[in-house]
Design a protein around this motif. Structure first.
Motif, PDB file in Angstrom:
ATOM      1  N   ILE A   1     -19.447   3.635  -9.634  1.00 22.38           N
ATOM      2  CA  ILE A   1     -20.702   3.986 -10.310  1.00 22.38           C
ATOM      3  C   ILE A   1     -20.934   5.492 -10.262  1.00 22.38           C
ATOM      4  O   ILE A   1     -21.319   6.116 -11.267  1.00 22.38           O
ATOM      5  N   VAL A   2     -20.684   6.098  -9.099  1.00 18.07           N
ATOM      6  CA  VAL A   2     -20.892   7.540  -8.957  1.00 18.07           C
ATOM      7  C   VAL A   2     -19.998   8.305  -9.929  1.00 18.07           C
ATOM      8  O   VAL A   2     -20.441   9.254 -10.589  1.00 18.07           O
ATOM      9  N   VAL A   3     -18.746   7.876 -10.047  1.00 17.78           N
ATOM     10  CA  VAL A   3     -17.800   8.611 -10.892  1.00 17.78           C
ATOM     11  C   VAL A   3     -18.190   8.533 -12.356  1.00 17.78           C
ATOM     12  O   VAL A   3     -18.396   9.553 -13.030  1.00 17.78           O
ATOM     13  N   PHE A   4     -18.311   7.298 -12.885  1.00 22.50           N
ATOM     14  CA  PHE A   4     -18.532   7.220 -14.336  1.00 22.50           C
ATOM     15  C   PHE A   4     -19.968   7.597 -14.715  1.00 22.50           C
ATOM     16  O   PHE A   4     -20.208   8.123 -15.803  1.00 22.50           O
ATOM     17  N   ALA A   5     -20.936   7.327 -13.825  1.00 20.43           N
ATOM     18  CA  ALA A   5     -22.314   7.700 -14.144  1.00 20.43           C
ATOM     19  C   ALA A   5     -22.497   9.215 -14.107  1.00 20.43           C
ATOM     20  O   ALA A   5     -23.218   9.789 -14.938  1.00 20.43           O
ATOM     21  N   THR A   6     -21.863   9.880 -13.170  1.00 15.51           N
ATOM     22  CA  THR A   6     -21.981  11.337 -13.084  1.00 15.51           C
ATOM     23  C   THR A   6     -21.326  12.007 -14.279  1.00 15.51           C
ATOM     24  O   THR A   6     -21.879  12.961 -14.863  1.00 15.51           O
ATOM     25  N   ILE A   7     -20.138  11.528 -14.652  1.00 16.27           N
ATOM     26  CA  ILE A   7     -19.470  12.116 -15.813  1.00 16.27           C
ATOM     27  C   ILE A   7     -20.271  11.855 -17.082  1.00 16.27           C
ATOM     28  O   ILE A   7     -20.441  12.745 -17.930  1.00 16.27           O
TER      29      ILE A   7
ATOM     30  N   ASP B   1     -21.879  20.953  -8.381  1.00 15.50           N
ATOM     31  CA  ASP B   1     -21.973  19.881  -7.386  1.00 15.50           C
ATOM     32  C   ASP B   1     -21.576  18.524  -7.984  1.00 15.50           C
ATOM     33  O   ASP B   1     -20.934  17.701  -7.313  1.00 15.50           O
ATOM     34  N   ALA B   2     -21.952  18.296  -9.239  1.00 12.70           N
ATOM     35  CA  ALA B   2     -21.595  17.034  -9.891  1.00 12.70           C
ATOM     36  C   ALA B   2     -20.086  16.940 -10.085  1.00 12.70           C
ATOM     37  O   ALA B   2     -19.477  15.881  -9.860  1.00 12.70           O
ATOM     38  N   ALA B   3     -19.467  18.041 -10.487  1.00 15.21           N
ATOM     39  CA  ALA B   3     -18.020  18.030 -10.673  1.00 15.21           C
ATOM     40  C   ALA B   3     -17.294  17.782  -9.356  1.00 15.21           C
ATOM     41  O   ALA B   3     -16.328  17.004  -9.293  1.00 15.21           O
ATOM     42  N   ARG B   4     -17.753  18.429  -8.307  1.00 12.17           N
ATOM     43  CA  ARG B   4     -17.131  18.215  -7.002  1.00 12.17           C
ATOM     44  C   ARG B   4     -17.361  16.798  -6.492  1.00 12.17           C
ATOM     45  O   ARG B   4     -16.490  16.215  -5.830  1.00 12.17           O
ATOM     46  N   ALA B   5     -18.513  16.228  -6.792  1.00 10.71           N
ATOM     47  CA  ALA B   5     -18.794  14.855  -6.385  1.00 10.71           C
ATOM     48  C   ALA B   5     -17.844  13.874  -7.085  1.00 10.71           C
ATOM     49  O   ALA B   5     -17.357  12.916  -6.468  1.00 10.71           O
ATOM     50  N   VAL B   6     -17.597  14.114  -8.369  1.00  7.45           N
ATOM     51  CA  VAL B   6     -16.667  13.248  -9.103  1.00  7.45           C
ATOM     52  C   VAL B   6     -15.281  13.306  -8.481  1.00  7.45           C
ATOM     53  O   VAL B   6     -14.621  12.272  -8.276  1.00  7.45           O
ATOM     54  N   VAL B   7     -14.814  14.500  -8.173  1.00  5.01           N
ATOM     55  CA  VAL B   7     -13.497  14.654  -7.561  1.00  5.01           C
ATOM     56  C   VAL B   7     -13.458  13.983  -6.189  1.00  5.01           C
ATOM     57  O   VAL B   7     -12.492  13.281  -5.842  1.00  5.01           O
ATOM     58  N   ALA B   8     -14.499  14.180  -5.397  1.00  4.45           N
ATOM     59  CA  ALA B   8     -14.532  13.621  -4.046  1.00  4.45           C
ATOM     60  C   ALA B   8     -14.543  12.102  -4.071  1.00  4.45           C
ATOM     61  O   ALA B   8     -13.782  11.432  -3.340  1.00  4.45           O
ATOM     62  N   PHE B   9     -15.388  11.507  -4.921  1.00  5.72           N
ATOM     63  CA  PHE B   9     -15.473  10.052  -4.954  1.00  5.72           C
ATOM     64  C   PHE B   9     -14.266   9.419  -5.631  1.00  5.72           C
ATOM     65  O   PHE B   9     -13.978   8.242  -5.394  1.00  5.72           O
ATOM     66  N   SER B  10     -13.560  10.178  -6.435  1.00  3.31           N
ATOM     67  CA  SER B  10     -12.277   9.686  -6.942  1.00  3.31           C
ATOM     68  C   SER B  10     -11.278   9.547  -5.795  1.00  3.31           C
ATOM     69  O   SER B  10     -10.510   8.579  -5.730  1.00  3.31           O
ATOM     70  N   PHE B  11     -11.309  10.524  -4.898  1.00  8.51           N
ATOM     71  CA  PHE B  11     -10.435  10.438  -3.725  1.00  8.51           C
ATOM     72  C   PHE B  11     -10.855   9.283  -2.813  1.00  8.51           C
ATOM     73  O   PHE B  11      -9.992   8.543  -2.307  1.00  8.51           O
ATOM     74  N   PHE B  12     -12.137   9.124  -2.586  1.00  6.73           N
ATOM     75  CA  PHE B  12     -12.604   8.011  -1.759  1.00  6.73           C
ATOM     76  C   PHE B  12     -12.198   6.660  -2.361  1.00  6.73           C
ATOM     77  O   PHE B  12     -11.905   5.698  -1.627  1.00  6.73           O
ATOM     78  N   SER B  13     -12.190   6.586  -3.687  1.00  3.39           N
ATOM     79  CA  SER B  13     -11.807   5.334  -4.350  1.00  3.39           C
ATOM     80  C   SER B  13     -10.344   5.000  -4.097  1.00  3.39           C
ATOM     81  O   SER B  13      -9.977   3.817  -4.025  1.00  3.39           O
ATOM     82  N   ILE B  14      -9.509   6.036  -3.972  1.00  3.00           N
ATOM     83  CA  ILE B  14      -8.099   5.775  -3.634  1.00  3.00           C
ATOM     84  C   ILE B  14      -8.008   5.040  -2.301  1.00  3.00           C
ATOM     85  O   ILE B  14      -7.269   4.057  -2.152  1.00  3.00           O
ATOM     86  N   VAL B  15      -8.784   5.504  -1.332  1.00  3.47           N
ATOM     87  CA  VAL B  15      -8.745   4.914   0.009  1.00  3.47           C
ATOM     88  C   VAL B  15      -9.250   3.479  -0.013  1.00  3.47           C
ATOM     89  O   VAL B  15      -8.608   2.566   0.541  1.00  3.47           O
TER      90      VAL B  15
END
Length: 229
Positions: A37-43, A142-156
């Motif tokens: 939700i964070v990734v697609f909603a933020t983008i 901050d939104a761009a960095r959040a997308v990148v960060a939560f993409s990494f968390f999704s891998i885990v």
């Protein structure tokens, strides 16, 4: 046997919501759902900007609309998949058929493995495009960095879901290998010895004697004598 296959309890039991929520697999799946939700909603909400006052908005990741579209697509599909698999996880103990359980666990294993790879690709693409973004004026950093960060968390989280699904799959295969075998097709079971059966009687019942009225010379009867008048 089938009612306890693939890492679930016997079918027909009452559903315990608190126990279900506390399961590690459920917790990780809910986290994956939130991260998507964070990734697609933020983008969708902040990912398309117009920093140079151009007539059209562009993706905040190096103005690459494909990068934003890829992240939105992966996030939405992951969101829907999490909803479906959470429902299946809740319904899973009620399924008594081992084949249906195998199909669900196999689908979970394949999808989780594929989405782990997709999230890794998404993370690499977004990170690469963000590193090449030079004009950050008007871009929500901050939104761009959040997308990148939560993409990494999704891998885990999706890697953990793959591990859980693989563990359930292996457990199910092991349970079925140790299950019931029809004795008619079990070649490892020796045939019972003949001594286990009572002997077939070769004579009549105990105390039986030959009839006293049986003729003694049945094989050579006396010649016929016509009567004399």
């Amino acid at each position: 046997m089938e009612s306890g296959a693939y890492g679930a309890s016997l079918s027909g039991g009452d559903f315990d919501f608190m126990s279900f929520v506390k399961q590690p697999q459920t917790i990780v799946r809910i986290l994956s759902w939130i991260f998507s939700i964070v990734v697609f909603a933020t983008i969708t909400g902040e990912g398309y900007v117009n920093p140079s006052l151009l007539p059209d908005t562009k993706c905040m990741f190096n103005r690459n609309d494909s990068a934003c579209g890829f992240g939105v697509g992966i996030g939405i599909l992951a969101f829907l998949a999490c909803v479906v698999f959470i429902i299946l996880d809740a319904y899973f103990p009620q399924i008594s058929n081992a084949k249906e359980r195998k199909n669900i666990v196999t689908a979970d294993l394949v999808f989780s493995g594929v989405w782990t790879l997709f999230w890794f690709i998404c993370f690499c693409v977004l990170t690469n495009q963000w590193s090449h973004t030079t004009e950050v004026a008007g871009i929500p950093v901050d939104a761009a960095r959040a997308v990148v960060a939560f993409s990494f968390f999704s891998i885990v989280t999706w890697a953990l879901l793959t591990t859980f699904a693989y563990t359930r799959y292996r457990q199910g295969v092991s349970d079925l290998d140790q299950g019931y075998t029809d004795p008619a097709y079990d070649n490892s079971t020796p045939y019972p010895s003949t001594s286990a059966y009572p002997p077939y009687p070769t004579s009549g019942p105990e105390g039986y004697q030959q009839s006293p009225f049986t003729p003694q010379n049945q094989e050579h009867p006396a010649p016929y004598q016509p009567p004399s008048y």
